[in-house]
Scaffold this motif. Sequence first.
Motif, short mmCIF file in Angstrom:
data_model
loop_
_atom_site.label_atom_id
_atom_site.label_comp_id
_atom_site.label_asym_id
_atom_site.label_seq_id
_atom_site.Cartn_x
_atom_site.Cartn_y
_atom_site.Cartn_z
N TYR A 74 0.83 -1.20 0.00
CA TYR A 74 0.00 0.00 0.00
C TYR A 74 0.87 1.26 0.00
O TYR A 74 0.63 2.20 -0.75
N ASN A 90 -5.09 -2.21 -3.44
CA ASN A 90 -5.04 -3.00 -2.20
C ASN A 90 -6.42 -3.50 -1.78
O ASN A 90 -6.54 -4.56 -1.18
N ASN A 213 5.33 -6.36 2.96
CA ASN A 213 4.43 -5.89 4.01
C ASN A 213 5.10 -5.94 5.39
O ASN A 213 4.64 -5.32 6.34
N VAL A 301 -1.23 -4.56 6.12
CA VAL A 301 -1.76 -3.68 5.07
C VAL A 301 -2.82 -2.75 5.68
O VAL A 301 -2.86 -1.55 5.39
#
Length: 437
Positions: A74, A90, A213, A301
């Motif tokens: 993201y 996303n 991530n 995320v």
Amino acid sequence: MSIKPKLSRFDLTMIVISLIIGTGIFKSPGEVALRTGSTQLFFAAWVVGGLVTLCGALTFAEIGARYPNTGGFYKLFSYCYHPAFAFMINWGAVIATTASVAAVALIGAEYLNPILLPDSLQNSTGTKISTIAMVLVVYLINFLGIKTSARTQNLLTIFKVGMIVVLCLAIFRSDSTTVITHAVMPVGNPVASFGLSLVAVFFTYTGYQQTINFGGDVIDAKRNIPKGIFLGIAIVIAVYMAVNFAYYHVLGMGGLQQNTGLAAKMASVVFGEVGSKVTSVLMFVSVLAYVNVNIMSVPRVYYAMAEDGMLPAIFKRVNPRTQAQEFGMSFFVLTILGILFLVNSFGEVLNYAMFFECIGLSTAAIAIFILRKRTKELDGTGIYTIKWFPLVPVLFIGTYWFVTLSIFMANPKATLVCLGVFALGLAIYYATKWRKL
């Protein structure tokens, strides 16, 4: 409370392997065999898939080194493109991942239920009960903290890879020959058939990109993210090629094309009656590892999106002692449980999930060209950089666009549904921004 680095290079390598090796390798080879119809194209699809995946791994290794952040996907899209585009991509990716986790969990329960449950519960209801129980157990483990989750992941991954290797090596102890030999050639354009076969191959190889991530969780991220990705991908490619050779050796193309219980069939030929139980345990552990690593990854995320104000602040709440996102994990697990009542099979999500993945991965890979311009100060500082640039990312991006086109030509409905989901995500983004004005 901010996220603090706690994961080692070994932890990240195990995460890479588990993000990729779910249950796809026990199902996708049958899809590839059906779509190619020949031994040469079957193995060509897996070799091409491995090489393109390696190109993707090299690209994402440099992205992770240049831009390590929690909720990296993201953050990457926000930084390189626009927050609206980041939210839209996303939004689709999280929905696809959640659906995939639910579908994969169902497969794991189907394999384990014959061992655990009585005949009266050998039905869809029993499968869903087992699946829910499994997801909740993994959820509770993750509540204990990121390090506990990582240690659990390490053990599950080592056991899973070890079991797969044992299963593959066992063919050399067997006197069995190929049990089914008659393959059926697909009707239609061979180029289109090959493109569709890559949909299943890439579904099986995908997942490693989620390692970015964990940019805020990894100790010395600029060095350990690239090295962890390299080692993890190398192990996965070796395992996949070995498994596919074993399938072909024992079952032949005709057996592969039957596309049901491939691992169980191979194990039964090699080990006899106990083979199905060996496979059931292996499948269950694979699913357990896949569910666990996604419960670790996806809430990161949410954290990144909450930091940008696109989700409520509660999504970035982190337990200071365990580093667990208790609310984010709970939301993700509840979403999985909700989808479990809507998804009935692995096959239902394949084209939908891969369309989201292809769009997300190709646009993320394009970001390397933007990052190289915006982070020139990092050049010469010892971070990882791609040697064959721009050939490596261009090959990766071009192949994924070819797969996206193959999905569109074969299933326009799935493409339109996915584009509708992207459009809804974009509408939600601007609605959220408008409410803040």
